[in-house]
Design an enzyme around this catalytic site. Structure first.
Site, PDB file in Angstrom:
ATOM      1  N   GLN A 128     -25.018  11.753  38.615  1.00  0.00           N
ATOM      2  CA  GLN A 128     -23.708  11.458  38.023  1.00  0.00           C
ATOM      3  C   GLN A 128     -23.474  12.248  36.750  1.00  0.00           C
ATOM      4  O   GLN A 128     -24.330  12.271  35.870  1.00  0.00           O
ATOM      5  CB  GLN A 128     -23.634   9.955  37.721  1.00  0.00           C
ATOM      6  CG  GLN A 128     -22.374   9.507  37.001  1.00  0.00           C
ATOM      7  CD  GLN A 128     -22.305   7.991  36.885  1.00  0.00           C
ATOM      8  OE1 GLN A 128     -22.074   7.297  37.857  1.00  0.00           O
ATOM      9  NE2 GLN A 128     -22.534   7.469  35.688  1.00  0.00           N
ATOM     10  N   GLY A 129     -22.321  12.868  36.631  1.00  0.00           N
ATOM     11  CA  GLY A 129     -21.962  13.627  35.440  1.00  0.00           C
ATOM     12  C   GLY A 129     -20.773  13.012  34.734  1.00  0.00           C
ATOM     13  O   GLY A 129     -19.640  13.498  34.859  1.00  0.00           O
ATOM     14  N   SER A 131     -21.223  10.877  31.179  1.00  0.00           N
ATOM     15  CA  SER A 131     -21.411  10.837  29.726  1.00  0.00           C
ATOM     16  C   SER A 131     -21.565  12.235  29.127  1.00  0.00           C
ATOM     17  O   SER A 131     -22.096  13.148  29.762  1.00  0.00           O
ATOM     18  CB  SER A 131     -22.645  10.010  29.375  1.00  0.00           C
ATOM     19  OG  SER A 131     -22.475   8.663  29.744  1.00  0.00           O
ATOM     20  N   SER A 163     -29.171  10.957  35.244  1.00  0.00           N
ATOM     21  CA  SER A 163     -30.412  10.454  35.848  1.00  0.00           C
ATOM     22  C   SER A 163     -30.790  11.270  37.079  1.00  0.00           C
ATOM     23  O   SER A 163     -29.974  11.484  37.978  1.00  0.00           O
ATOM     24  CB  SER A 163     -30.251   8.990  36.243  1.00  0.00           C
ATOM     25  OG  SER A 163     -29.959   8.194  35.132  1.00  0.00           O
ATOM     26  N   GLU A 246     -20.239   0.288  41.276  1.00  0.00           N
ATOM     27  CA  GLU A 246     -21.468   0.169  40.503  1.00  0.00           C
ATOM     28  C   GLU A 246     -21.817  -1.284  40.243  1.00  0.00           C
ATOM     29  O   GLU A 246     -22.991  -1.638  40.079  1.00  0.00           O
ATOM     30  CB  GLU A 246     -21.319   0.913  39.174  1.00  0.00           C
ATOM     31  CG  GLU A 246     -22.599   0.957  38.355  1.00  0.00           C
ATOM     32  CD  GLU A 246     -22.441   1.757  37.071  1.00  0.00           C
ATOM     33  OE1 GLU A 246     -23.429   2.385  36.649  1.00  0.00           O
ATOM     34  OE2 GLU A 246     -21.340   1.750  36.502  1.00  0.00           O
ATOM     35  N   ASN A 370     -22.900  -1.964  25.010  1.00  0.00           N
ATOM     36  CA  ASN A 370     -22.349  -3.309  24.813  1.00  0.00           C
ATOM     37  C   ASN A 370     -21.031  -3.272  24.049  1.00  0.00           C
ATOM     38  O   ASN A 370     -20.122  -4.065  24.312  1.00  0.00           O
ATOM     39  CB  ASN A 370     -23.359  -4.179  24.061  1.00  0.00           C
ATOM     40  CG  ASN A 370     -24.402  -4.786  24.994  1.00  0.00           C
ATOM     41  OD1 ASN A 370     -24.477  -4.437  26.176  1.00  0.00           O
ATOM     42  ND2 ASN A 370     -25.205  -5.692  24.472  1.00  0.00           N
TER      43      ASN A 370
END
Length: 392
Positions: A128-129, A131, A163, A246, A370
């Site tokens: 996944q790209g 952030s 990741s 997700e 958070n």
């Protein structure tokens, strides 16, 4: 809300448990109990293909694309038994749980035929790209740019916390394709092959000694013009749909892994006498109650889920489990005492509970910090005014 399972569903549970336990006691016993995502990557790719060969890889998908068209209850059951059997985390979790469902929901027939067989078959690994170094969890602040040139998308920029990018074949990337656009406008969702000169991957070593995360650099990286999912400038909507997936069925399997961790803490507490401490017993009880409440909440959330959007309940789930597990890691270290602060392994390898503590520090950061989660709950769940965001 259904909190139990039918006789037929329990029969399905027995079938799944028997197969998974047989695999972990047989051909794939060498990967049982592995917790680090970077350990034995080739064997775990073989495991992905073994799952696919027996149609256990993506059971919720339609049969025509390699799934079993499993019901929600069956998907929950399989996720639970997967964790209960001590099977390691999926190296193609991003493909099976995020990229695949997104393509099923938003992709063209040609894109489905192009990508889904490889994902379902365990031969195409996705990462996944989202952030970026200066955007963090704020997807609307991405700066990676894409432009159409000669029938191809050309991408320049940087992503971080990708990741398993170092063992992946494809990456989905949110890029800014409208010059001068800000916030969620002007973003496009692209599927890009990783094995090309324009993409460089650099590993990031974590505090627990693992290196599953990476920085990913794009320098005139390319993909075909038809590799976008959705429309040009419609990337925000696709990304939000992906984030709804997700928070799907895998959450129940995740909780079974949490169950295993809490049981390990209780076992140590009984063995070393820390269970005699009333404060430790109180914290263990609180952790137990929290875990059960998460299960009931997740079942309720999934029973009411419309996967085209993230509802209010789903918005609360990430901050709930991330905070719970961070506290669980602190409880683990307090139960271990000084024994948890020293390792005899010269390679900086830690046992399960110290590793839980170290890894849980990331739980309140990845997938949306958070702080970001609280903003989402306030703005999207409760309809409160947006927080000021500088020049956005």
């Amino acid at each position: 809300m259904k909190l139990g399972f039918s006789q037929a569903e329990e029969a399905f549970r027995a079938e799944a448990a028997d197969w998974l336990q047989g695999q972990m006691a047989g051909e794939f016993r060498d990967i049982k109990g592995i917790t680090k995502l970077t350990e034995k990557p080739e064997r775990r790719k073989e495991w992905e293909q073994q799952l696919a060969a027996h149609k256990w890889s993506c059971i919720g998908w339609p049969e025509e694309w390699g799934g079993r068209n499993a019901t929600l209850a069956e998907q929950v059951i399989f996720a639970e038994e997967y964790a209960r059997a001590g099977v390691p985390g999926r190296v193609n979790h991003i493909g099976v749980e995020l990229a695949g469902p997104t393509i099923l929901a938003f992709g063209t027939p040609e894109q489905k035929a192009r990508f889904l067989p490889g994902i379902a078959g365990g031969t195409t690994i996705f990462c996944q790209g989202f952030s970026e170094p200066n955007a963090g969890s704020d997807l609307a602040a991405v700066r990676t740019k894409g432009r159409l040139e000669g029938g191809e998308w050309v991408v320049n920029g940087q992503k971080i916390w990708t990741s398993l990018a170092h063992i992946s074949d494809w990456i989905f990337v949110v890029t800014r394709t409208e010059e001068g656009s800000k916030g969620p406008k002007g973003l496009t969702f692209l599927m890009m092959p990783i094995d090309q000169p324009g993409i460089e991957i650099r590993g990031i070593e974590q505090i627990n000694g693992d290196a599953e995360f990476n920085e990913t650099f794009f320098t005139d990286a390319r993909c075909p013009a038809d590799s976008l999912i959705g429309s040009v400038g419609g990337g925000w909507q696709i990304a939000m749909g992906l984030l709804a997936f997700e928070r799907g069925v895998s959450t129940l399997g995740q909780q079974m892994a949490f169950r295993n961790e809490l049981d390990a803490i209780i076992e140590v507490a009984r063995a070393n006498g820390s269970a005699n401490d009333p404060l430790i017993r109180q914290r263990i009880a609180k952790a137990e109650i929290g875990l059960r409440l998460m299960r009931y909440g997740a079942l309720r959330m999934l029973s009411n889920t419309d996967h085209s959007r993230i509802d209010g309940a789903a918005l609360t789930y990430k901050i709930q489990w991330a905070t719970w597990r961070r506290n669980l890691g602190e409880l683990a270290m307090d139960v271990l005492g000084q024994a948890g602060e020293v390792t005899g392994n010269p390679e900086y390898e830690w046992d399960t509970l110290p590793n839980l503590f170290l890894y849980s520090r990331a739980d309140t950061i990845y997938g949306g910090t958070n702080q970001i989660q609280r903003n989402l709950i306030a703005e999207r769940g409760l309809g409160m005014p947006r927080e000021p965001r500088g020049d956005l």
